[in-house]
Design an enzyme around this catalytic site. Structure first.
Site, PDB file in Angstrom:
ATOM      1  N   GLY A  15       0.810  -1.213   0.101  1.00 46.98           N
ATOM      2  CA  GLY A  15       0.272  -0.379   0.041  1.00 46.98           C
ATOM      3  C   GLY A  15       0.952   1.209   0.029  1.00 46.98           C
ATOM      4  O   GLY A  15       2.011   1.001   0.213  1.00 46.98           O
ATOM      5  N   TYR A  16       0.125   2.498  -0.033  1.00 44.71           N
ATOM      6  CA  TYR A  16       1.019   3.628  -0.018  1.00 44.71           C
ATOM      7  C   TYR A  16       0.514   4.748   1.004  1.00 44.71           C
ATOM      8  O   TYR A  16       0.962   5.854   1.009  1.00 44.71           O
ATOM      9  CB  TYR A  16       1.238   4.008  -1.678  1.00 44.71           C
ATOM     10  CG  TYR A  16       1.787   3.336  -2.570  1.00 44.71           C
ATOM     11  CD1 TYR A  16       3.341   3.294  -2.708  1.00 44.71           C
ATOM     12  CD2 TYR A  16       1.242   2.120  -3.265  1.00 44.71           C
ATOM     13  CE1 TYR A  16       3.815   2.593  -3.402  1.00 44.71           C
ATOM     14  CE2 TYR A  16       1.774   1.455  -3.912  1.00 44.71           C
ATOM     15  CZ  TYR A  16       3.460   1.618  -4.137  1.00 44.71           C
ATOM     16  OH  TYR A  16       3.838   0.651  -5.001  1.00 44.71           O
ATOM     17  N   ILE A  17      -0.621   4.357   1.631  1.00 43.38           N
ATOM     18  CA  ILE A  17      -1.184   5.412   2.403  1.00 43.38           C
ATOM     19  C   ILE A  17      -0.052   5.830   3.477  1.00 43.38           C
ATOM     20  O   ILE A  17      -0.315   7.051   3.786  1.00 43.38           O
ATOM     21  CB  ILE A  17      -2.539   4.888   3.103  1.00 43.38           C
ATOM     22  CG1 ILE A  17      -3.470   4.747   1.808  1.00 43.38           C
ATOM     23  CG2 ILE A  17      -3.089   5.929   3.674  1.00 43.38           C
ATOM     24  CD1 ILE A  17      -5.018   4.215   2.043  1.00 43.38           C
ATOM     25  N   ASP A  36       9.056  -1.859   8.788  1.00 49.05           N
ATOM     26  CA  ASP A  36       8.613  -2.819   7.763  1.00 49.05           C
ATOM     27  C   ASP A  36       9.825  -4.022   7.426  1.00 49.05           C
ATOM     28  O   ASP A  36      10.838  -3.720   7.627  1.00 49.05           O
ATOM     29  CB  ASP A  36       8.311  -1.957   6.403  1.00 49.05           C
ATOM     30  CG  ASP A  36       8.019  -2.795   5.301  1.00 49.05           C
ATOM     31  OD1 ASP A  36       6.825  -3.322   5.381  1.00 49.05           O
ATOM     32  OD2 ASP A  36       8.577  -2.724   4.153  1.00 49.05           O
ATOM     33  N   SER A  39       9.827  -6.894   2.526  1.00 50.05           N
ATOM     34  CA  SER A  39       9.491  -8.018   1.557  1.00 50.05           C
ATOM     35  C   SER A  39       8.562  -7.739   0.353  1.00 50.05           C
ATOM     36  O   SER A  39       8.759  -8.281  -0.699  1.00 50.05           O
ATOM     37  CB  SER A  39       8.854  -9.300   2.138  1.00 50.05           C
ATOM     38  OG  SER A  39       7.370  -8.968   2.700  1.00 50.05           O
ATOM     39  N   ASN A  40       7.894  -6.734   0.333  1.00 47.87           N
ATOM     40  CA  ASN A  40       6.950  -6.460  -0.616  1.00 47.87           C
ATOM     41  C   ASN A  40       7.003  -4.772  -0.873  1.00 47.87           C
ATOM     42  O   ASN A  40       6.077  -4.109  -1.704  1.00 47.87           O
ATOM     43  CB  ASN A  40       5.647  -6.609  -0.351  1.00 47.87           C
ATOM     44  CG  ASN A  40       5.421  -8.073  -0.825  1.00 47.87           C
ATOM     45  OD1 ASN A  40       5.221  -8.422  -1.760  1.00 47.87           O
ATOM     46  ND2 ASN A  40       5.194  -9.170   0.195  1.00 47.87           N
ATOM     47  N   SER A 130     -11.607  -0.372   6.934  1.00 54.34           N
ATOM     48  CA  SER A 130     -11.943  -0.388   5.617  1.00 54.34           C
ATOM     49  C   SER A 130     -13.454  -0.320   5.626  1.00 54.34           C
ATOM     50  O   SER A 130     -14.002  -0.959   6.417  1.00 54.34           O
ATOM     51  CB  SER A 130     -11.519  -1.475   4.702  1.00 54.34           C
ATOM     52  OG  SER A 130     -11.995  -1.900   3.604  1.00 54.34           O
ATOM     53  N   TYR A 155     -10.118 -11.115   3.981  1.00 54.65           N
ATOM     54  CA  TYR A 155      -9.567  -9.742   4.276  1.00 54.65           C
ATOM     55  C   TYR A 155     -10.615  -8.978   5.034  1.00 54.65           C
ATOM     56  O   TYR A 155     -10.325  -8.229   5.916  1.00 54.65           O
ATOM     57  CB  TYR A 155      -9.410  -9.149   2.855  1.00 54.65           C
ATOM     58  CG  TYR A 155      -9.112  -7.641   2.792  1.00 54.65           C
ATOM     59  CD1 TYR A 155      -8.026  -7.162   3.503  1.00 54.65           C
ATOM     60  CD2 TYR A 155     -10.384  -6.785   2.325  1.00 54.65           C
ATOM     61  CE1 TYR A 155      -8.171  -5.556   3.441  1.00 54.65           C
ATOM     62  CE2 TYR A 155     -10.151  -5.423   2.544  1.00 54.65           C
ATOM     63  CZ  TYR A 155      -9.117  -4.987   3.014  1.00 54.65           C
ATOM     64  OH  TYR A 155      -9.058  -3.412   3.074  1.00 54.65           O
ATOM     65  N   LYS A 159     -10.086  -7.558   8.923  1.00 54.51           N
ATOM     66  CA  LYS A 159     -10.272  -5.707   9.428  1.00 54.51           C
ATOM     67  C   LYS A 159     -11.222  -5.787  10.585  1.00 54.51           C
ATOM     68  O   LYS A 159     -10.786  -5.160  11.417  1.00 54.51           O
ATOM     69  CB  LYS A 159     -10.696  -5.269   8.319  1.00 54.51           C
ATOM     70  CG  LYS A 159      -9.742  -4.919   7.294  1.00 54.51           C
ATOM     71  CD  LYS A 159      -8.705  -3.763   7.625  1.00 54.51           C
ATOM     72  CE  LYS A 159      -7.792  -3.693   6.930  1.00 54.51           C
ATOM     73  NZ  LYS A 159      -6.514  -2.777   6.811  1.00 54.51           N
ATOM     74  N   LEU A 205     -10.120  -0.366  -9.992  1.00 56.96           N
ATOM     75  CA  LEU A 205     -10.487   0.517 -10.987  1.00 56.96           C
ATOM     76  C   LEU A 205      -9.727   1.599 -11.459  1.00 56.96           C
ATOM     77  O   LEU A 205      -9.213   1.284 -12.847  1.00 56.96           O
ATOM     78  CB  LEU A 205     -11.950   1.180 -10.903  1.00 56.96           C
ATOM     79  CG  LEU A 205     -12.441   1.783 -11.928  1.00 56.96           C
ATOM     80  CD1 LEU A 205     -12.787   0.861 -13.106  1.00 56.96           C
ATOM     81  CD2 LEU A 205     -13.608   2.584 -11.716  1.00 56.96           C
ATOM     82  N   GLY A 312     -19.143 -10.714  -5.818  1.00 53.43           N
ATOM     83  CA  GLY A 312     -19.041 -10.083  -4.543  1.00 53.43           C
ATOM     84  C   GLY A 312     -19.008  -8.592  -4.700  1.00 53.43           C
ATOM     85  O   GLY A 312     -19.532  -7.770  -3.942  1.00 53.43           O
TER      86      GLY A 312
HETATM   87  C1  UD1 Z   1     -12.023  -3.057  -3.462  1.00 53.56           C
HETATM   88  C2  UD1 Z   1     -12.247  -4.018  -2.337  1.00 53.56           C
HETATM   89  C3  UD1 Z   1     -12.242  -3.280  -1.168  1.00 53.56           C
HETATM   90  C4  UD1 Z   1     -11.012  -2.492  -0.790  1.00 53.56           C
HETATM   91  C5  UD1 Z   1     -10.759  -1.568  -1.917  1.00 53.56           C
HETATM   92  C6  UD1 Z   1      -9.632  -0.950  -1.900  1.00 53.56           C
HETATM   93  C7  UD1 Z   1     -13.356  -5.910  -3.454  1.00 53.56           C
HETATM   94  C8  UD1 Z   1     -14.618  -6.632  -3.448  1.00 53.56           C
HETATM   95  N1  UD1 Z   1     -13.433  -4.739  -2.548  1.00 53.56           N
HETATM   96  O1  UD1 Z   1     -13.159  -2.123  -3.551  1.00 53.56           O
HETATM   97  O2  UD1 Z   1     -12.263  -4.352   0.156  1.00 53.56           O
HETATM   98  O3  UD1 Z   1     -11.001  -1.849   0.471  1.00 53.56           O
HETATM   99  O4  UD1 Z   1     -10.987  -2.287  -3.062  1.00 53.56           O
HETATM  100  O5  UD1 Z   1      -9.478   0.175  -2.844  1.00 53.56           O
HETATM  101  O6  UD1 Z   1     -12.379  -6.233  -3.977  1.00 53.56           O
HETATM  102  N2  UD1 Z   1     -14.425  -2.325 -11.816  1.00 53.56           N
HETATM  103  C9  UD1 Z   1     -14.603  -2.193 -12.963  1.00 53.56           C
HETATM  104  N3  UD1 Z   1     -13.636  -2.781 -13.754  1.00 53.56           N
HETATM  105  C10 UD1 Z   1     -12.279  -3.204 -13.232  1.00 53.56           C
HETATM  106  C11 UD1 Z   1     -11.951  -3.087 -11.734  1.00 53.56           C
HETATM  107  C12 UD1 Z   1     -13.198  -2.389 -11.118  1.00 53.56           C
HETATM  108  O7  UD1 Z   1     -15.510  -2.243 -13.672  1.00 53.56           O
HETATM  109  O8  UD1 Z   1     -11.408  -3.417 -13.721  1.00 53.56           O
HETATM  110  C13 UD1 Z   1     -15.502  -1.598 -10.967  1.00 53.56           C
HETATM  111  C14 UD1 Z   1     -16.130  -2.631  -9.827  1.00 53.56           C
HETATM  112  O9  UD1 Z   1     -17.222  -3.426 -10.253  1.00 53.56           O
HETATM  113  C15 UD1 Z   1     -16.599  -1.477  -9.057  1.00 53.56           C
HETATM  114  C16 UD1 Z   1     -15.653  -0.229  -9.141  1.00 53.56           C
HETATM  115  O10 UD1 Z   1     -15.026  -0.339 -10.282  1.00 53.56           O
HETATM  116  O11 UD1 Z   1     -18.132  -1.017  -9.139  1.00 53.56           O
HETATM  117  C17 UD1 Z   1     -14.605  -0.184  -7.960  1.00 53.56           C
HETATM  118  O12 UD1 Z   1     -14.055  -1.333  -7.981  1.00 53.56           O
HETATM  119  P1  UD1 Z   1     -12.554  -1.473  -7.191  1.00 53.56           P
HETATM  120  O13 UD1 Z   1     -11.673  -0.274  -7.400  1.00 53.56           O
HETATM  121  O14 UD1 Z   1     -11.904  -2.723  -7.070  1.00 53.56           O
HETATM  122  O15 UD1 Z   1     -12.900  -1.138  -5.519  1.00 53.56           O
HETATM  123  P2  UD1 Z   1     -14.198  -1.866  -4.754  1.00 53.56           P
HETATM  124  O16 UD1 Z   1     -14.677  -3.143  -5.447  1.00 53.56           O
HETATM  125  O17 UD1 Z   1     -14.915  -0.829  -4.310  1.00 53.56           O
END
Ligand code: UD1
Length: 352
Positions: A15-17, A36, A39-40, A130, A155, A159, A205, A312
């Site tokens: 992570g980077y926070i 730390d 390792s990663n 989280s 995970y 938490k 995302l 999920g």
């Molecule tokens: C995820 C984790 C959450 C963690 C957070 C940290 C899961 C289920 N949840 O949240 O526990 O605290 O990251 O940042 O993994 N999406 C796409 N395409 C992609 C990736 C994501 O459409 O390639 C969509 C997902 O369906 C979602 C949104 O983008 O609607 C955000 O996704 P993501 O960035 O992975 O975050 P979370 O799922 O909210």
């Protein structure tokens, strides 16, 4: 008389926070001790923090699962006033494949830390929790700190366990605890020096879209577009990492203020503080809205395809932002446009 700087211990792993948070505390003249096991992690980030703040951190390369080694840090630094605990693994998918890895790393690390805090009478802690702990399928957004909790993957479970451990220690061992429940942070300092640029294909995302913008990946996969949202794609509460980082300072100050209040009013110091805050904007953006924003910032077209739902996933996750505003006096201050601009600057700087 010159006031002495306060000292905090930061546990770091992936992570980077933590690095962004370090810049905030250093700029407030805190001394920072980091642990730390590398390792990663990329050690060069320490130099980058120095470049940003012109200040040095004290760094210990050790594995906090090793209680004996970790204890040396507490012995060497009696001046530590509080702990900002980030160290944890955080990939949902990985945790489902290997729950024990998560129990061991997240829960046992935290257990070791708490044991030492108790032994050395260091009882002030800000913990990175989280939004994943909310029982989101059964709740209506925005999620408030009092809403029911429930987890659906190891995970998230770790938490929640850690939140419960901290609550017990507040109640029975007079720890002072703030749990910060992060929503969806976007990582990058405006300097472009520190941020997130995963070497692997990211699962979150925004780093994924930025890799498309940077021509490292062909297109974005949108995980389905029939959710009950503005345009059918998932909505999340994205937040600039520096807003998250600054919230840690406010949380820590909240504990200090409480301790000072007890002292000034000669109240029995065996009183504890426990609170939980969403870290958050209170506003949501859909996947398509984020893609449009990235197109604006990068001036590139972002191709995407609609693919099936990711197991999920829920339609909407948004924080109720009121409590942090009322109690900590803190609201987010950076727009999503700025967050993406900063993330993009970081990627360009690190790929040139
Ligand atoms: C995820 C984790 C959450 C963690 C957070 C940290 C899961 C289920 N949840 O949240 O526990 O605290 O990251 O940042 O993994 N999406 C796409 N395409 C992609 C990736 C994501 O459409 O390639 C969509 C997902 O369906 C979602 C949104 O983008 O609607 C955000 O996704 P993501 O960035 O992975 O975050 P979370 O799922 O909210």
């Amino acid at each position: 008389m010159e006031e002495q700087s306060r000292s905090i211990l930061i546990t770091w792993w992936l992570g980077y926070i933590w690095s962004h948070t370090s810049t905030v505390f250093l700029e407030e003249d805190y001394n920072i001790i980091i642990v730390d096991n590398l390792s990663n992690s990329d050690i060069s980030v320490l130099d980058k923090i120095k470049e940003i703040t012109w200040k040095k951190l004290k760094f210990y390369d050790l594995d906090i699962r090793n209680l004996e080694e970790f204890e040396k840090v507490f012995k060497n630094h009696p001046e530590i006033e509080g702990i900002i605990h980030f160290a944890a693994k955080k990939a949902v998918g990985e945790s489902c494949q290997d729950p024990f890895l998560y129990y061991e790393n997240n829960v046992i690390w935290t257990h070791n830390l708490l044991k030492l805090m108790q032994k050395y009478n260091k009882k002030n802690i800000v913990f990175s929790s989280s939004a994943t702990v909310y029982d989101s399928p059964k709740l209506l957004p925005p999620f408030s700190e009092n809403d029911r909790v429930g987890t659906y993957n190891p995970y998230g479970t770790t938490k929640l366990i850690m939140e419960y451990m901290l609550k017990d220690l507040a109640t029975f061992k007079w720890f002072n605890v703030v749990n910060l429940r992060y929503f969806n942070p976007i990582w990058a300092h405006h300097s472009g020096l520190i941020g997130e640029d995963p070497k692997w294909v990211p699962s979150n995302l925004i780093p994924y879209i930025l890799k498309v913008a940077n021509w490292e990946i062909e297109h974005v996969q949108i995980f389905w577009d029939d959710y009950d949202t503005v345009d059918g794609t998932g909505v999340r509460d994205y937040i600039h990492v520096m807003d998250v980082a600054e919230a840690h300072l406010s949380a820590f100050n909240q504990i200090l203020k409480y301790r000072e209040y007890l002292l000034e009013n000669k109240i029995d110091s065996n009183r504890w503080y426990f609170d939980i805050f969403n870290i958050w904007t209170g506003d949501g953006k859909s996947v398509k809205e984020i893609i449009e924003l990235v197109e604006k910032v990068t001036e590139k077209e972002i191709p995407y395809k609609i693919v099936s739902r990711r197991p999920g996933d829920i339609d909407t996750s948004i924080a109720n932002a009121q409590k942090a505003k009322q109690v900590l006096g803190r609201e987010y201050s950076r727009s999503m446009y700025q967050a993406i601009e900063d993330a993009w600057r970081f990627i360009q700087k690190n790929n040139s």
